[in-house]
Design an enzyme around this catalytic site. Sequence first.
Site, PDB file in Angstrom:
ATOM      1  CD  GLU A 190      -8.799  -2.913  -0.789  1.00  7.15           C
ATOM      2  OE1 GLU A 190      -9.253  -2.991   0.368  1.00  7.15           O
ATOM      3  OE2 GLU A 190      -8.072  -3.804  -1.281  1.00  7.15           O
TER       4      GLU A 190
ATOM      5  CG  ASP B 171      -1.660  -1.266   1.486  1.00  9.80           C
ATOM      6  OD1 ASP B 171      -2.076  -1.888   0.495  1.00  9.80           O
ATOM      7  OD2 ASP B 171      -1.827  -1.653   2.665  1.00  9.80           O
TER       8      ASP B 171
HETATM    9  O1  FUB Z   1      -3.035  -3.607   3.661  1.00  9.69           O
HETATM   10  C1  FUB Z   1      -4.339  -3.911   4.123  1.00  9.69           C
HETATM   11  C2  FUB Z   1      -5.349  -3.625   3.076  1.00  9.69           C
HETATM   12  O2  FUB Z   1      -5.093  -4.403   1.917  1.00  9.69           O
HETATM   13  C3  FUB Z   1      -5.348  -2.212   2.564  1.00  9.69           C
HETATM   14  O3  FUB Z   1      -5.914  -1.290   3.446  1.00  9.69           O
HETATM   15  C4  FUB Z   1      -6.068  -2.404   1.285  1.00  9.69           C
HETATM   16  O4  FUB Z   1      -6.010  -1.329   0.418  1.00  9.69           O
HETATM   17  C5  FUB Z   1      -5.415  -3.653   0.748  1.00  9.69           C
HETATM   18  O5  FUB Z   1      -4.226  -3.357   0.077  1.00  9.69           O
END
Ligand code: FUB
Length: 331
Positions: free
Chosen positions: A235, A13
Amino acid sequence: MPSPLITHLYTADPSAHVFNNTLYIYPSHDRETTIAFNDNGDQYDMTDYHVFSMDSIDGPVTDHGIALSANDVPWVSKQMWAPDAAFKNGKYYLFFPARDKKGIFRIGVAVSTAPEGPFVPEDNFIKGSYSIDPAVFVDEDDKAYLYFGGLWGGQLQCWKGGEGVGEDGVDGLAFDASLSGPNEPSGSGVKALCPRVAQLSDDMLSFVSPPRDLQILTESGEPIAADDHERRFFEAAWMHRYRGKYYFSYSTGDSHYLVYATGDSPFGPFTYQGRILEPVLGWTTHHSIVEFQGRWYLFYHDCELSGGVDHLRSVKVREILYDEEGKISLA
Ligand code: FUB
Protein backbone atom coordinates in the site's frame (compact mmCIF):
# COMPACT_ATOMS: atom_id res chain seq x y z
CA MET A 1 14.19 10.33 17.03
CA PRO A 2 12.20 13.14 15.32
CA SER A 3 9.25 14.57 17.26
CA PRO A 4 5.68 14.46 15.99
CA LEU A 5 4.89 17.55 13.92
CA ILE A 6 1.29 17.70 15.12
CA THR A 7 0.33 16.86 18.70
CA HIS A 8 -3.23 18.16 19.17
CA LEU A 9 -4.68 15.54 16.78
CA TYR A 10 -3.56 12.13 15.56
CA THR A 11 -2.48 12.30 11.92
CA ALA A 12 -1.18 9.64 9.51
CA ASP A 13 -0.38 8.89 5.85
CA PRO A 14 1.08 12.36 5.17
CA SER A 15 1.02 13.57 1.57
CA ALA A 16 3.22 16.65 1.43
CA HIS A 17 3.27 19.19 -1.41
CA VAL A 18 4.71 22.64 -1.93
CA PHE A 19 2.16 25.16 -3.21
CA ASN A 20 2.97 28.92 -3.33
CA ASN A 21 6.31 28.35 -1.52
CA THR A 22 4.46 26.87 1.46
CA LEU A 23 4.57 23.22 2.46
CA TYR A 24 1.11 21.66 2.82
CA ILE A 25 0.44 18.32 4.50
CA TYR A 26 -2.65 16.30 3.57
CA PRO A 27 -2.83 13.47 6.13
CA SER A 28 -5.44 11.04 7.40
CA HIS A 29 -7.06 12.19 10.64
CA ASP A 30 -6.87 9.25 13.05
CA ARG A 31 -9.40 9.11 15.87
CA GLU A 32 -10.10 7.10 18.99
CA THR A 33 -12.39 4.11 18.47
CA THR A 34 -13.40 1.00 20.39
CA ILE A 35 -13.15 -1.14 17.23
CA ALA A 36 -10.65 -3.93 17.92
CA PHE A 37 -7.48 -4.24 15.81
CA ASN A 38 -7.95 -6.66 12.91
CA ASP A 39 -6.21 -7.46 9.62
CA ASN A 40 -9.03 -5.81 7.70
CA GLY A 41 -8.09 -2.41 9.17
CA ASP A 42 -11.57 -1.74 10.62
CA GLN A 43 -9.93 0.18 13.49
CA TYR A 44 -8.89 2.91 11.03
CA ASP A 45 -12.31 4.53 11.24
CA MET A 46 -11.70 8.10 10.13
CA THR A 47 -14.40 10.62 9.24
CA ASP A 48 -12.70 13.80 8.01
CA TYR A 49 -9.53 15.49 6.78
CA HIS A 50 -7.62 18.48 8.11
CA VAL A 51 -4.97 20.28 6.04
CA PHE A 52 -1.77 21.61 7.67
CA SER A 53 0.90 24.00 6.45
CA MET A 54 4.44 25.08 7.29
CA ASP A 55 6.46 28.08 6.08
CA SER A 56 9.72 26.32 6.94
CA ILE A 57 10.63 22.78 7.89
CA ASP A 58 11.50 23.77 11.47
CA GLY A 59 8.70 26.30 11.85
CA PRO A 60 5.26 26.00 13.44
CA VAL A 61 2.56 23.88 11.82
CA THR A 62 -0.77 25.57 11.10
CA ASP A 63 -3.95 23.48 11.30
CA HIS A 64 -6.42 24.89 8.75
CA GLY A 65 -9.32 22.90 10.23
CA ILE A 66 -11.69 20.47 8.56
CA ALA A 67 -11.18 20.52 4.79
CA LEU A 68 -13.63 17.71 3.97
CA SER A 69 -15.97 15.60 6.08
CA ALA A 70 -17.59 12.22 5.27
CA ASN A 71 -21.00 13.81 5.98
CA ASP A 72 -20.52 16.01 2.92
CA VAL A 73 -19.73 13.18 0.48
CA PRO A 74 -22.90 11.51 -0.85
CA TRP A 75 -21.28 8.20 -1.84
CA VAL A 76 -19.23 7.55 1.34
CA SER A 77 -20.28 5.16 4.10
CA LYS A 78 -17.12 5.15 6.25
CA GLN A 79 -13.31 5.01 6.59
CA MET A 80 -11.77 8.05 4.94
CA TRP A 81 -8.24 6.74 4.50
CA ALA A 82 -5.01 8.16 3.10
CA PRO A 83 -5.59 11.20 0.83
CA ASP A 84 -3.44 13.15 -1.60
CA ALA A 85 -3.70 16.52 -3.32
CA ALA A 86 -2.66 18.22 -6.55
CA PHE A 87 -2.74 21.62 -8.23
CA LYS A 88 -3.82 21.97 -11.85
CA ASN A 89 -5.99 24.33 -13.92
CA GLY A 90 -5.73 26.97 -11.15
CA LYS A 91 -7.52 24.64 -8.71
CA TYR A 92 -6.61 22.24 -5.91
CA TYR A 93 -7.83 18.65 -6.00
CA LEU A 94 -8.10 16.35 -2.99
CA PHE A 95 -8.17 12.63 -3.83
CA PHE A 96 -9.38 10.33 -1.08
CA PRO A 97 -10.39 6.68 -0.60
CA ALA A 98 -13.41 5.59 1.42
CA ARG A 99 -15.93 2.77 1.49
CA ASP A 100 -19.00 3.33 -0.64
CA LYS A 101 -22.50 2.37 0.52
CA LYS A 102 -21.79 -1.27 -0.47
CA GLY A 103 -18.64 -1.37 1.67
CA ILE A 104 -16.32 -1.27 -1.35
CA PHE A 105 -13.32 1.07 -1.23
CA ARG A 106 -13.46 3.68 -3.99
CA ILE A 107 -11.54 6.86 -4.74
CA GLY A 108 -13.22 10.24 -4.75
CA VAL A 109 -12.11 13.72 -5.68
CA ALA A 110 -13.01 17.10 -4.19
CA VAL A 111 -12.08 20.54 -5.54
CA SER A 112 -11.09 23.86 -3.98
CA THR A 113 -9.71 27.23 -5.02
CA ALA A 114 -7.34 27.21 -2.00
CA PRO A 115 -4.72 24.59 -1.01
CA GLU A 116 -6.15 24.34 2.50
CA GLY A 117 -9.72 23.86 1.26
CA PRO A 118 -12.54 23.57 2.07
CA PHE A 119 -12.94 21.03 -0.72
CA VAL A 120 -16.23 20.43 -2.54
CA PRO A 121 -16.65 16.74 -3.38
CA GLU A 122 -17.99 15.32 -6.60
CA ASP A 123 -21.34 13.53 -6.13
CA ASN A 124 -19.87 10.14 -6.97
CA PHE A 125 -16.50 8.39 -6.79
CA ILE A 126 -14.25 8.37 -9.85
CA LYS A 127 -15.83 5.99 -12.34
CA GLY A 128 -13.80 2.78 -12.53
CA SER A 129 -11.86 3.50 -9.30
CA TYR A 130 -11.30 0.95 -6.57
CA SER A 131 -9.04 0.11 -3.59
CA ILE A 132 -7.16 2.73 -1.52
CA ASP A 133 -4.23 5.13 -1.10
CA PRO A 134 -4.46 7.43 -4.12
CA ALA A 135 -1.27 9.32 -4.96
CA VAL A 136 -1.58 11.93 -7.67
CA PHE A 137 1.42 13.01 -9.72
CA VAL A 138 1.42 15.93 -12.14
CA ASP A 139 4.34 15.57 -14.52
CA GLU A 140 6.39 18.37 -16.07
CA ASP A 141 4.25 18.17 -19.23
CA ASP A 142 1.16 18.81 -17.04
CA LYS A 143 -0.23 15.28 -17.55
CA ALA A 144 -1.60 13.89 -14.29
CA TYR A 145 -1.57 10.28 -13.08
CA LEU A 146 -3.30 8.54 -10.20
CA TYR A 147 -1.46 5.68 -8.49
CA PHE A 148 -3.39 3.54 -6.04
CA GLY A 149 -3.94 0.15 -4.42
CA GLY A 150 -3.67 -1.58 -1.09
CA LEU A 151 -3.76 -5.22 -0.02
CA TRP A 152 -5.81 -6.88 2.75
CA GLY A 153 -8.15 -4.17 4.16
CA GLY A 154 -7.43 -2.13 1.03
CA GLN A 155 -9.25 -4.80 -1.06
CA LEU A 156 -6.86 -4.86 -4.06
CA GLN A 157 -6.93 -8.67 -3.94
CA CYS A 158 -10.74 -8.64 -4.16
CA TRP A 159 -10.68 -7.46 -7.80
CA LYS A 160 -10.30 -10.46 -10.10
CA GLY A 161 -10.63 -11.01 -13.81
CA GLY A 162 -14.10 -10.31 -15.20
CA GLU A 163 -15.41 -9.45 -18.62
CA GLY A 164 -16.28 -5.95 -19.84
CA VAL A 165 -17.41 -3.38 -17.33
CA GLY A 166 -19.01 -5.26 -14.42
CA GLU A 167 -21.84 -4.02 -12.19
CA ASP A 168 -19.26 -2.45 -9.90
CA GLY A 169 -18.13 -0.21 -12.77
CA VAL A 170 -14.55 -1.45 -13.07
CA ASP A 171 -13.34 -2.40 -16.52
CA GLY A 172 -12.33 -6.07 -16.78
CA LEU A 173 -12.50 -6.81 -13.04
CA ALA A 174 -15.21 -8.03 -10.68
CA PHE A 175 -15.33 -7.57 -6.92
CA ASP A 176 -15.19 -10.67 -4.70
CA ALA A 177 -15.99 -9.65 -1.10
CA SER A 178 -14.99 -13.10 0.19
CA LEU A 179 -11.34 -12.17 -0.48
CA SER A 180 -11.37 -9.18 1.94
CA GLY A 181 -8.66 -9.23 4.61
CA PRO A 182 -5.31 -11.07 4.39
CA ASN A 183 -6.09 -13.09 1.24
CA GLU A 184 -3.47 -11.93 -1.23
CA PRO A 185 -2.13 -14.44 -3.81
CA SER A 186 0.63 -16.69 -2.47
CA GLY A 187 2.68 -19.74 -3.40
CA SER A 188 5.88 -20.39 -5.26
CA GLY A 189 6.07 -18.90 -8.75
CA VAL A 190 3.08 -16.62 -8.13
CA LYS A 191 3.58 -12.93 -9.00
CA ALA A 192 2.72 -10.22 -6.50
CA LEU A 193 -0.30 -8.06 -7.21
CA CYS A 194 0.68 -4.79 -8.85
CA PRO A 195 -0.26 -1.27 -7.77
CA ARG A 196 -2.40 0.47 -10.38
CA VAL A 197 -1.95 3.65 -12.41
CA ALA A 198 -4.40 5.62 -14.52
CA GLN A 199 -3.89 8.84 -16.39
CA LEU A 200 -6.35 11.52 -15.25
CA SER A 201 -8.46 13.62 -17.59
CA ASP A 202 -7.54 17.30 -18.01
CA ASP A 203 -10.25 18.30 -15.53
CA MET A 204 -8.80 15.75 -13.03
CA LEU A 205 -12.23 14.21 -12.40
CA SER A 206 -12.04 10.96 -14.37
CA PHE A 207 -9.67 8.34 -15.79
CA VAL A 208 -8.60 8.74 -19.43
CA SER A 209 -8.52 4.94 -19.73
CA PRO A 210 -8.93 2.00 -17.34
CA PRO A 211 -6.27 1.67 -14.62
CA ARG A 212 -3.40 -0.61 -15.53
CA ASP A 213 -0.84 -2.63 -13.60
CA LEU A 214 2.34 -0.82 -12.57
CA GLN A 215 5.10 -3.40 -12.95
CA ILE A 216 7.76 -3.57 -10.23
CA LEU A 217 10.70 -5.74 -11.27
CA THR A 218 13.73 -7.15 -9.50
CA GLU A 219 17.21 -6.05 -10.59
CA SER A 220 17.27 -9.06 -12.94
CA GLY A 221 14.02 -7.96 -14.58
CA GLU A 222 11.64 -10.50 -13.00
CA PRO A 223 8.29 -9.39 -11.55
CA ILE A 224 8.46 -9.35 -7.74
CA ALA A 225 7.03 -12.57 -6.34
CA ALA A 226 3.92 -12.71 -4.16
CA ASP A 227 5.80 -14.41 -1.31
CA ASP A 228 8.60 -11.78 -1.35
CA HIS A 229 7.00 -9.85 1.49
CA GLU A 230 10.06 -7.65 2.06
CA ARG A 231 9.78 -6.16 -1.45
CA ARG A 232 6.30 -6.71 -2.82
CA PHE A 233 3.86 -3.76 -3.05
CA PHE A 234 1.34 -3.61 -0.20
CA GLU A 235 0.00 0.00 0.00
CA ALA A 236 1.03 3.68 0.33
CA ALA A 237 1.93 4.47 -3.30
CA TRP A 238 3.92 7.65 -3.88
CA MET A 239 5.46 9.04 -7.07
CA HIS A 240 8.08 11.74 -7.40
CA ARG A 241 10.65 12.75 -9.97
CA TYR A 242 14.33 13.40 -9.34
CA ARG A 243 16.78 14.37 -12.06
CA GLY A 244 14.52 13.07 -14.83
CA LYS A 245 13.90 9.64 -13.21
CA TYR A 246 10.55 8.53 -11.84
CA TYR A 247 10.64 7.19 -8.27
CA PHE A 248 7.77 4.96 -7.17
CA SER A 249 7.83 4.31 -3.42
CA TYR A 250 5.52 2.22 -1.26
CA SER A 251 4.97 0.25 1.93
CA THR A 252 5.61 -3.49 2.10
CA GLY A 253 2.82 -3.85 4.66
CA ASP A 254 3.30 -6.85 6.91
CA SER A 255 7.11 -6.56 6.69
CA HIS A 256 6.78 -2.82 7.53
CA TYR A 257 9.36 -1.26 5.18
CA LEU A 258 9.15 1.83 3.02
CA VAL A 259 10.94 0.95 -0.23
CA TYR A 260 11.35 2.41 -3.71
CA ALA A 261 11.78 1.51 -7.35
CA THR A 262 12.81 3.69 -10.30
CA GLY A 263 11.79 3.90 -13.93
CA ASP A 264 11.83 6.03 -17.08
CA SER A 265 8.09 6.53 -17.54
CA PRO A 266 5.19 7.35 -15.18
CA PHE A 267 3.60 4.07 -16.36
CA GLY A 268 6.72 2.06 -15.52
CA PRO A 269 8.12 -0.54 -15.51
CA PHE A 270 9.97 0.17 -12.27
CA THR A 271 13.05 -1.59 -10.94
CA TYR A 272 13.33 -2.20 -7.21
CA GLN A 273 16.16 -0.16 -5.64
CA GLY A 274 16.04 -0.62 -1.87
CA ARG A 275 14.69 0.57 1.45
CA ILE A 276 14.01 4.14 2.52
CA LEU A 277 12.80 3.54 6.08
CA GLU A 278 13.06 0.60 8.49
CA PRO A 279 9.92 -0.39 10.47
CA VAL A 280 8.49 2.28 12.76
CA LEU A 281 6.52 1.85 16.00
CA GLY A 282 3.07 0.65 14.86
CA TRP A 283 1.85 -1.74 12.15
CA THR A 284 1.46 0.68 9.25
CA THR A 285 4.06 2.81 7.54
CA HIS A 286 3.15 5.42 4.93
CA HIS A 287 4.96 8.42 3.54
CA SER A 288 5.53 11.07 0.91
CA ILE A 289 8.69 12.58 -0.56
CA VAL A 290 8.93 16.25 -1.44
CA GLU A 291 11.49 18.95 -2.25
CA PHE A 292 11.13 22.05 -0.11
CA GLN A 293 13.43 25.07 -0.03
CA GLY A 294 16.22 23.18 -1.82
CA ARG A 295 16.25 20.03 0.33
CA TRP A 296 14.39 16.72 0.09
CA TYR A 297 12.19 15.35 2.85
CA LEU A 298 10.45 12.12 3.82
CA PHE A 299 7.16 12.68 5.61
CA TYR A 300 5.97 9.54 7.43
CA HIS A 301 4.15 8.50 10.58
CA ASP A 302 4.61 6.36 13.68
CA CYS A 303 2.74 5.63 16.91
CA GLU A 304 5.17 7.16 19.40
CA LEU A 305 2.74 9.85 20.61
CA SER A 306 -0.05 7.33 21.34
CA GLY A 307 2.36 4.93 23.06
CA GLY A 308 2.11 2.37 20.26
CA VAL A 309 -1.65 2.31 19.54
CA ASP A 310 -1.72 1.20 15.90
CA HIS A 311 -4.60 3.35 14.73
CA LEU A 312 -3.44 6.52 16.52
CA ARG A 313 -0.48 7.75 14.50
CA SER A 314 1.48 10.99 14.21
CA VAL A 315 3.21 12.61 11.27
CA LYS A 316 6.97 13.14 11.37
CA VAL A 317 9.58 14.37 8.90
CA ARG A 318 13.21 13.46 8.11
CA GLU A 319 15.55 14.82 5.49
CA ILE A 320 16.68 12.44 2.77
CA LEU A 321 19.75 12.56 0.52
CA TYR A 322 20.52 11.24 -2.96
CA ASP A 323 23.93 9.91 -3.91
CA GLU A 324 25.44 10.42 -7.36
CA GLU A 325 23.55 7.41 -8.73
CA GLY A 326 20.26 8.72 -7.37
CA LYS A 327 20.09 6.22 -4.49
CA ILE A 328 18.14 7.48 -1.47
CA SER A 329 19.40 7.48 2.14
CA LEU A 330 18.22 9.15 5.33
CA ALA A 331 20.24 12.25 6.29
O1 FUB B 1 -4.77 5.13 7.32
C1 FUB B 1 -5.45 3.96 6.90
C2 FUB B 1 -4.53 3.07 6.13
O2 FUB B 1 -3.43 2.69 6.94
C3 FUB B 1 -3.89 3.71 4.93
O3 FUB B 1 -4.76 3.86 3.84
C4 FUB B 1 -2.76 2.78 4.73
O4 FUB B 1 -1.79 3.23 3.85
C5 FUB B 1 -2.25 2.60 6.14
O5 FUB B 1 -1.39 3.63 6.51
